[in-house]
Write a protein that holds these residues in place. Structure first.
Motif, PDB file in Angstrom:
ATOM      1  N   PRO A 174     -24.601 -98.410  32.743  1.00 12.60           N
ATOM      2  CA  PRO A 174     -25.376 -98.746  31.792  1.00 12.60           C
ATOM      3  C   PRO A 174     -24.397 -98.981  30.504  1.00 12.60           C
ATOM      4  CG  PRO A 174     -25.899 -96.457  31.711  1.00 12.60           C
ATOM      5  CD  PRO A 174     -25.242 -96.875  33.113  1.00 12.60           C
ATOM      6  N   ILE A 175     -24.810 -99.859  29.518  1.00 13.37           N
ATOM      7  CA  ILE A 175     -23.856-100.020  28.305  1.00 13.37           C
ATOM      8  C   ILE A 175     -23.983 -98.607  27.564  1.00 13.37           C
ATOM      9  CG2 ILE A 175     -24.063-101.057  26.162  1.00 13.37           C
ATOM     10  CD1 ILE A 175     -24.889-103.757  27.490  1.00 13.37           C
ATOM     11  N   PRO A 176     -22.823 -98.284  26.954  1.00 20.52           N
ATOM     12  CA  PRO A 176     -22.779 -96.922  26.239  1.00 20.52           C
ATOM     13  C   PRO A 176     -23.683 -97.114  25.121  1.00 20.52           C
ATOM     14  CG  PRO A 176     -20.652 -97.766  26.883  1.00 20.52           C
ATOM     15  CD  PRO A 176     -21.610 -98.974  27.366  1.00 20.52           C
ATOM     16  N   THR A 177     -24.304 -95.668  24.831  1.00 19.87           N
ATOM     17  CA  THR A 177     -25.392 -95.668  23.800  1.00 19.87           C
ATOM     18  C   THR A 177     -24.697 -95.792  22.481  1.00 19.87           C
ATOM     19  OG1 THR A 177     -24.839 -93.222  23.591  1.00 19.87           O
ATOM     20  CG2 THR A 177     -26.926 -94.152  25.046  1.00 19.87           C
ATOM     21  N   GLN A 178     -23.295 -95.700  22.470  1.00 14.75           N
ATOM     22  CA  GLN A 178     -22.758 -96.085  21.133  1.00 14.75           C
ATOM     23  C   GLN A 178     -22.789 -97.507  20.782  1.00 14.75           C
ATOM     24  OE1 GLN A 178     -21.303 -94.469  23.507  1.00 14.75           O
ATOM     25  NE2 GLN A 178     -19.599 -93.327  22.969  1.00 14.75           N
ATOM     26  N   PHE A 243     -34.989-102.944  28.484  1.00 15.08           N
ATOM     27  CA  PHE A 243     -33.623-102.846  28.368  1.00 15.08           C
ATOM     28  C   PHE A 243     -33.278-101.412  27.661  1.00 15.08           C
ATOM     29  CE2 PHE A 243     -29.442-103.213  26.621  1.00 15.08           C
ATOM     30  CZ  PHE A 243     -28.526-103.581  27.839  1.00 15.08           C
ATOM     31  N   PHE A 244     -33.653-101.200  26.370  1.00 13.83           N
ATOM     32  CA  PHE A 244     -33.119-100.138  25.466  1.00 13.83           C
ATOM     33  C   PHE A 244     -33.844 -98.955  26.266  1.00 13.83           C
ATOM     34  CE2 PHE A 244     -31.828-103.519  22.741  1.00 13.83           C
ATOM     35  CZ  PHE A 244     -30.648-103.249  22.614  1.00 13.83           C
ATOM     36  N   GLY A 245     -35.203 -98.916  26.680  1.00 15.89           N
ATOM     37  CA  GLY A 245     -35.810 -97.890  27.210  1.00 15.89           C
ATOM     38  C   GLY A 245     -34.762 -97.324  28.475  1.00 15.89           C
ATOM     39  N   PHE A 246     -34.852 -98.142  29.315  1.00 19.59           N
ATOM     40  CA  PHE A 246     -34.039 -97.537  30.464  1.00 19.59           C
ATOM     41  C   PHE A 246     -32.564 -97.261  30.288  1.00 19.59           C
ATOM     42  CE2 PHE A 246     -37.231 -99.784  32.826  1.00 19.59           C
ATOM     43  CZ  PHE A 246     -36.935 -99.303  34.229  1.00 19.59           C
ATOM     44  N   ASN A 247     -32.082 -98.030  29.163  1.00 22.42           N
ATOM     45  CA  ASN A 247     -30.575 -97.380  28.803  1.00 22.42           C
ATOM     46  C   ASN A 247     -30.630 -96.101  28.120  1.00 22.42           C
ATOM     47  OD1 ASN A 247     -28.049 -98.894  28.880  1.00 22.42           O
ATOM     48  ND2 ASN A 247     -27.976 -98.439  26.743  1.00 22.42           N
ATOM     49  N   TYR A 248     -31.822 -95.660  27.420  1.00 25.97           N
ATOM     50  CA  TYR A 248     -31.938 -94.425  26.671  1.00 25.97           C
ATOM     51  C   TYR A 248     -31.982 -93.355  27.772  1.00 25.97           C
ATOM     52  CZ  TYR A 248     -33.828 -90.539  23.784  1.00 25.97           C
ATOM     53  OH  TYR A 248     -34.134 -89.565  23.354  1.00 25.97           O
ATOM     54  N   PHE A 249     -32.458 -93.569  28.840  1.00 27.33           N
ATOM     55  CA  PHE A 249     -32.254 -92.650  30.082  1.00 27.33           C
ATOM     56  C   PHE A 249     -31.341 -92.828  31.053  1.00 27.33           C
ATOM     57  CE2 PHE A 249     -36.800 -92.818  28.775  1.00 27.33           C
ATOM     58  CZ  PHE A 249     -37.058 -91.486  28.321  1.00 27.33           C
ATOM     59  N   ASN A 250     -30.186 -93.022  30.447  1.00 28.61           N
ATOM     60  CA  ASN A 250     -28.945 -93.444  31.167  1.00 28.61           C
ATOM     61  C   ASN A 250     -29.068 -94.164  32.347  1.00 28.61           C
ATOM     62  OD1 ASN A 250     -27.136 -92.371  29.349  1.00 28.61           O
ATOM     63  ND2 ASN A 250     -27.696 -90.308  30.082  1.00 28.61           N
ATOM     64  N   THR A 251     -30.084 -95.188  32.571  1.00 31.74           N
ATOM     65  CA  THR A 251     -30.333 -95.889  33.723  1.00 31.74           C
ATOM     66  C   THR A 251     -30.369 -97.362  33.423  1.00 31.74           C
ATOM     67  OG1 THR A 251     -31.931 -94.236  34.594  1.00 31.74           O
ATOM     68  CG2 THR A 251     -32.004 -96.409  35.582  1.00 31.74           C
ATOM     69  N   LYS A 252     -29.623 -98.001  34.270  1.00 31.34           N
ATOM     70  CA  LYS A 252     -29.108 -99.544  34.014  1.00 31.34           C
ATOM     71  C   LYS A 252     -30.382-100.216  34.201  1.00 31.34           C
ATOM     72  CE  LYS A 252     -26.082-103.274  35.031  1.00 31.34           C
ATOM     73  NZ  LYS A 252     -27.148-104.096  35.648  1.00 31.34           N
ATOM     74  N   ALA A 258     -35.078-107.666  33.062  1.00 29.29           N
ATOM     75  CA  ALA A 258     -36.100-107.714  31.845  1.00 29.29           C
ATOM     76  C   ALA A 258     -36.802-108.786  31.430  1.00 29.29           C
ATOM     77  CB  ALA A 258     -35.126-106.967  30.644  1.00 29.29           C
ATOM     78  N   PHE A 259     -36.083-109.897  31.350  1.00 32.02           N
ATOM     79  CA  PHE A 259     -36.460-111.316  31.111  1.00 32.02           C
ATOM     80  C   PHE A 259     -37.496-111.858  32.055  1.00 32.02           C
ATOM     81  CE2 PHE A 259     -32.674-111.939  28.134  1.00 32.02           C
ATOM     82  CZ  PHE A 259     -33.419-112.014  27.071  1.00 32.02           C
ATOM     83  N   ILE A 260     -37.176-111.502  33.256  1.00 35.89           N
ATOM     84  CA  ILE A 260     -38.240-111.899  34.042  1.00 35.89           C
ATOM     85  C   ILE A 260     -39.732-111.304  34.109  1.00 35.89           C
ATOM     86  CG2 ILE A 260     -38.712-111.965  36.569  1.00 35.89           C
ATOM     87  CD1 ILE A 260     -35.761-112.435  37.194  1.00 35.89           C
ATOM     88  N   ILE A 261     -39.426-110.092  33.898  1.00 37.78           N
ATOM     89  CA  ILE A 261     -40.558-109.281  33.556  1.00 37.78           C
ATOM     90  C   ILE A 261     -41.477-109.668  32.270  1.00 37.78           C
ATOM     91  CG2 ILE A 261     -41.589-107.017  33.029  1.00 37.78           C
ATOM     92  CD1 ILE A 261     -39.250-105.863  34.943  1.00 37.78           C
ATOM     93  N   GLY A 262     -40.490-109.971  31.298  1.00 43.07           N
ATOM     94  CA  GLY A 262     -41.234-110.583  30.108  1.00 43.07           C
ATOM     95  C   GLY A 262     -41.728-111.652  30.146  1.00 43.07           C
ATOM     96  N   SER A 263     -41.286-112.686  31.045  1.00 41.53           N
ATOM     97  CA  SER A 263     -41.823-114.154  31.471  1.00 41.53           C
ATOM     98  C   SER A 263     -43.044-113.833  32.104  1.00 41.53           C
ATOM     99  CB  SER A 263     -40.701-114.898  32.233  1.00 41.53           C
ATOM    100  OG  SER A 263     -39.729-115.068  31.396  1.00 41.53           O
TER     101      SER A 263
END
Length: 431
Positions: A174-178, A243-252, A258-263
């Motif tokens: 995942p992208i670093p939380t920083q 995206f940020f919800g998964f990233n918060y739990f250190n899961t990518k 995310a965009f496909i689900i949003g569409s």
């Protein structure tokens, strides 16, 4: 000699782009080929390693661009984007500044998802006439729209997927939380600047008189046959929450997913009976909208491969390592005071020749990677708002009837201030 040759290549191509003799879409591949040639690469290696492999190096970035553009088309075709804008305008009543703030807020939200000139034209064609119909001066309306666009674009996938590439993260990482933390700080700085600028500019403009022959009521007329459920208005933030919800739990979770689900969410809650038809049309138009960005990414990939050649890195690394980036003051001064070099696809423009400098810097120990990425995020804001070569700036300027350079004159100093404050925060956090 190689370092001198690189400097000449940068100067020649930067001048050609500045004079608008050649677009960035062609300049970046041209630079990559020229750099490979001065490095002594055989013709077959130039074709295979630089052009062929380079064009797919950032494939994950431009596939995310296409996915985001598809969702943008879903928002437009289902009427969600128009509904959000009209509700914001209605909420403001007949108060120009209140309406402007409402529309800017909506624009910020929309451009965390939307991208491409098509989205700018669609949203701008709704937002700008409403603002001008209430007496907001043309230049101020255009400037506020650009600032709102750039504020939302902080979280746009085209940037975050590119950041992943620059940080050389593996697919499972995942992208670093920083990174997201600093993005929110930058968002706060942009919001403060945007509100301050709007208040000062409105006061400076004096009384806002109605300037447009088209009334706000006409602009807000709704197609009664096209009803958009209230829950659909949350569609633009679905990818961000995922995206940020998964990233918060250190899961990518990739932005593409995310965009496909949003569409899917957007089409199902608005008109599920025509979901397949809407998604198909949105995918086709999304590819069209995202094509310029994708071609630009191909050129950036070629340039990345060229600048990663051992001969080139050996020639440039000593020059970069000799600069005192370990000094907090130098770090802030270099990226802050020189941030105008991000204009005209210049040496600090990550979507121009600046990708070369940043790539080499990431390959050295001159700065911690997060500190360098934070500096890039600050400079990108200057580029997004102030660069006259941006297609979105050109369209907005033409729409409101001013010169595109007027946006640069109006916003460069405020954006440099945002950049410098962001760099100070970055230095305290990461150096």
């Amino acid at each position: 000699m190689i370092a001198l040759g690189l400097l000449l290549i940068f100067i020649v191509f930067a001048t050609l782009m500045f004079l608008r003799k050649i677009p960035a879409l062609l300049a970046l591949p041209g630079m990559a080929i020229m750099i490979a040639l001065i490095a002594g690469l055989p013709t077959t290696d130039v074709l295979n390693n630089i052009i062929a492999q380079g064009s797919v190096k950032l494939s994950s970035v431009y596939v995310a661009v296409f996915a985001g553009a598809m969702m943008g088309r879903v928002l437009i075709q289902t009427g969600i984007a128009e509904e959000i804008i009209k509700r914001a305008a209605e909420f403001g009543g007949e108060k120009p500044l209140v309406v402007s703030f409402g529309l800017m807020f909506v624009t910020i939200i929309l451009f965390t998802t939307l991208q491409g000139l098509g989205a700018i034209i669609t949203v701008g064609s709704l937002v700008l006439p409403i603002m001008m119909s209430l007496g907001v001066p043309r230049k101020l309306a255009g400037t506020l729209f650009i600032l709102a666009f750039a504020t939302g674009f902080i979280f746009n996938p085209i940037l975050f997927t590119l950041y992943r590439q620059l940080l050389q993260l593996k697919e499972t990482e995942p992208i670093p939380t920083q990174v997201s933390t600093f993005a929110f700080i930058l968002l706060g700085l942009m919001l403060v600047m945007l509100v301050s600028y709007a208040l000062i500019a409105a006061k400076r403009s004096g009384e806002m008189l109605l300037m447009s022959a088209v009334s706000k009521d006409e602009l807000l007329k709704r197609d009664k046959n096209k009803k958009v459920p209230f829950i659909a208005l949350f569609t633009p933030v679905v990818p961000l929450i995922l995206f940020f919800g998964f990233n918060y739990f250190n899961t990518k979770l990739d932005f593409i997913a995310a965009f496909i689900i949003g569409s899917l969410f957007g089409v199902l809650v608005t008109d599920w009976r025509n979901a397949i038809k809407t998604l198909t049309a949105s995918a086709i138009k999304g590819v069209e909208d995202g094509a310029p960005a994708a071609i630009l990414m191909m050129g950036i990939g070629m340039l990345l491969n060229a600048l990663n050649l051992p001969v080139i890195k050996t020639a440039l690394e000593p020059l970069i390592l000799s600069l005192p980036f370990h000094s907090t003051l130098f770090y802030i001064a270099f990226f802050g005071l020189l941030s105008p070099l991000a204009l005209y696809r210049g040496p600090l423009n990550i979507f121009g020749i600046g990708i070369g400098l940043f790539t080499i810097m990431f390959g050295t120990t001159v700065l911690p990677p997060i500190a360098l990425l934070a500096a890039i995020m600050c400079v990108v804001q200057v580029q997004n708002v102030c660069d006259p070569t941006n297609t979105h700036s050109v369209w907005i300027a033409n729409f409101v009837g001013i010169r595109v350079e007027d946006f640069t004159k109006e916003t460069l100093l405020p954006m440099m201030l945002v950049c410098i404050i962001g760099l100070i925060v970055s230095a305290l956090m990461f150096l």
